[in-house]
Scaffold this motif. Sequence first.
Motif, mmCIF file in Angstrom:
data_model
loop_
_atom_site.group_PDB
_atom_site.id
_atom_site.type_symbol
_atom_site.label_atom_id
_atom_site.label_comp_id
_atom_site.label_asym_id
_atom_site.label_seq_id
_atom_site.Cartn_x
_atom_site.Cartn_y
_atom_site.Cartn_z
ATOM 1 N N SER A 124 -34.049 44.023 -107.819
ATOM 2 C CA SER A 124 -33.574 42.948 -107.429
ATOM 3 C C SER A 124 -34.088 42.304 -105.853
ATOM 4 N N PHE A 125 -34.967 43.106 -105.448
ATOM 5 C CA PHE A 125 -35.634 43.023 -104.025
ATOM 6 C C PHE A 125 -36.368 41.665 -104.213
ATOM 7 N N PHE A 126 -37.161 41.365 -105.184
ATOM 8 C CA PHE A 126 -37.929 40.286 -105.106
ATOM 9 C C PHE A 126 -37.306 39.055 -105.689
ATOM 10 N N GLU A 127 -36.124 39.187 -106.368
ATOM 11 C CA GLU A 127 -35.339 38.061 -106.702
ATOM 12 C C GLU A 127 -34.521 37.482 -105.505
ATOM 13 N N GLY A 128 -34.369 38.348 -104.587
ATOM 14 C CA GLY A 128 -33.579 38.080 -103.184
ATOM 15 C C GLY A 128 -34.381 37.319 -102.443
ATOM 16 N N ILE A 129 -35.834 37.726 -102.497
ATOM 17 C CA ILE A 129 -36.750 36.924 -101.356
ATOM 18 C C ILE A 129 -37.321 35.680 -102.043
ATOM 19 N N ALA A 130 -37.351 35.464 -103.477
ATOM 20 C CA ALA A 130 -37.794 34.363 -104.076
ATOM 21 C C ALA A 130 -36.658 33.314 -104.133
ATOM 22 N N LEU A 131 -35.293 33.709 -103.857
ATOM 23 C CA LEU A 131 -34.242 32.814 -103.842
ATOM 24 C C LEU A 131 -34.183 32.232 -102.342
ATOM 25 N N VAL A 132 -34.430 33.139 -101.238
ATOM 26 C CA VAL A 132 -34.241 32.583 -100.050
ATOM 27 C C VAL A 132 -35.461 31.781 -99.716
ATOM 28 N N ARG A 160 -46.637 32.298 -107.660
ATOM 29 C CA ARG A 160 -46.370 31.946 -108.882
ATOM 30 C C ARG A 160 -45.277 31.043 -108.858
ATOM 31 N N MET A 161 -44.141 31.292 -107.845
ATOM 32 C CA MET A 161 -42.965 30.468 -107.949
ATOM 33 C C MET A 161 -43.433 29.208 -107.531
ATOM 34 N N PHE A 165 -42.210 26.149 -109.671
ATOM 35 C CA PHE A 165 -41.241 25.288 -109.485
ATOM 36 C C PHE A 165 -41.677 23.996 -108.785
ATOM 37 N N ASN A 166 -43.067 23.733 -108.783
ATOM 38 C CA ASN A 166 -43.675 22.608 -108.437
ATOM 39 C C ASN A 166 -43.301 22.229 -107.156
ATOM 40 N N HIS A 167 -43.727 23.273 -106.170
ATOM 41 C CA HIS A 167 -43.534 22.970 -104.613
ATOM 42 C C HIS A 167 -44.921 22.487 -104.306
ATOM 43 N N ASP A 168 -44.930 21.486 -103.515
ATOM 44 C CA ASP A 168 -46.239 20.867 -103.082
ATOM 45 C C ASP A 168 -46.446 21.660 -101.740
#
Length: 283
Positions: A124-132, A160-161, A165-168
């Motif tokens: 769950s480490f990277f899920e937490g990083i990706a979330l924040v 990849r996120m 997620f289409n972040h510009d």
Amino acid sequence: MKQVSTISDIRSGVAELRAAGKTIAFVPTMGALHEGHLSLMRLAKQKADEVVVSIYVNPTQFGPNEDFDSYPRQMEKDLKACEEEGVSVVFTPNDKIMYGSGERYFGISIDELNEDMDGGSRPSFFEGIALVVNKLFNIIEPDVAVFGQKDIQQFQILSRMVEEFNHDIELVAAPIARANDGLALSSRNAYLSDKERKIAPGLYRALQYVEKQIRDGVDEPKLLLKHQQDELEAKGFKNDYLNVFSMDNMQPVQKLEPGTTYILAGAAYLGKTRLIDNIILDL
């Protein structure tokens, strides 16, 4: 330099910079800033007109038995360092600002990219990083975000996120900042005893040795990697992993192919300190 702690204030601060025609580079941190963080800020300054830094120890990326409570915090010193580096705005939210005070109903799940390396050792480490980071990107909406190569798996996952997620936002990986003896700089190095600090560069030296053998023609490094793990254990390390990984999916590779880029990476404990390091292999 401005220090702000609310979402409305950071958005207002960024809007002021935008209104002046400025581009924004963002450096997210958990504080306890060292020369490695400062090198990210300097690179960020080269990539955009103004630099925004966040300082926030994110609870969702810590496991139940990890060092969230003891993670080094030095806000006053960190703010001074940001000011000296010419940072325009520092965002210092608390948990309530970032996550609210009620139940959360949404999160981010990751497939494949977090099964090995640090993701294999820290569920769950990277899920937490990706979330924040996703939240910070939505709040600040920078043009550029700068991360360190030391956390190469993090960088690849966030890249990849950003795509999915289409972040510009352009993501930039800064070279690993090292001490004179080669140890990759990390806030957690503060946990090392004097004796452990002398031993700690051994992880990087093991990676360098493996790199040389691969560049000299070794294309199936399994035994070579096992030998280096044994050497590290003899020096006092407790190995987590030491392997060559695919740059595309972050999974272990048994046979190396010319014309391909790989990640040679290792993680090991010295006492209670977990060290990570890597070398990019362009073959």
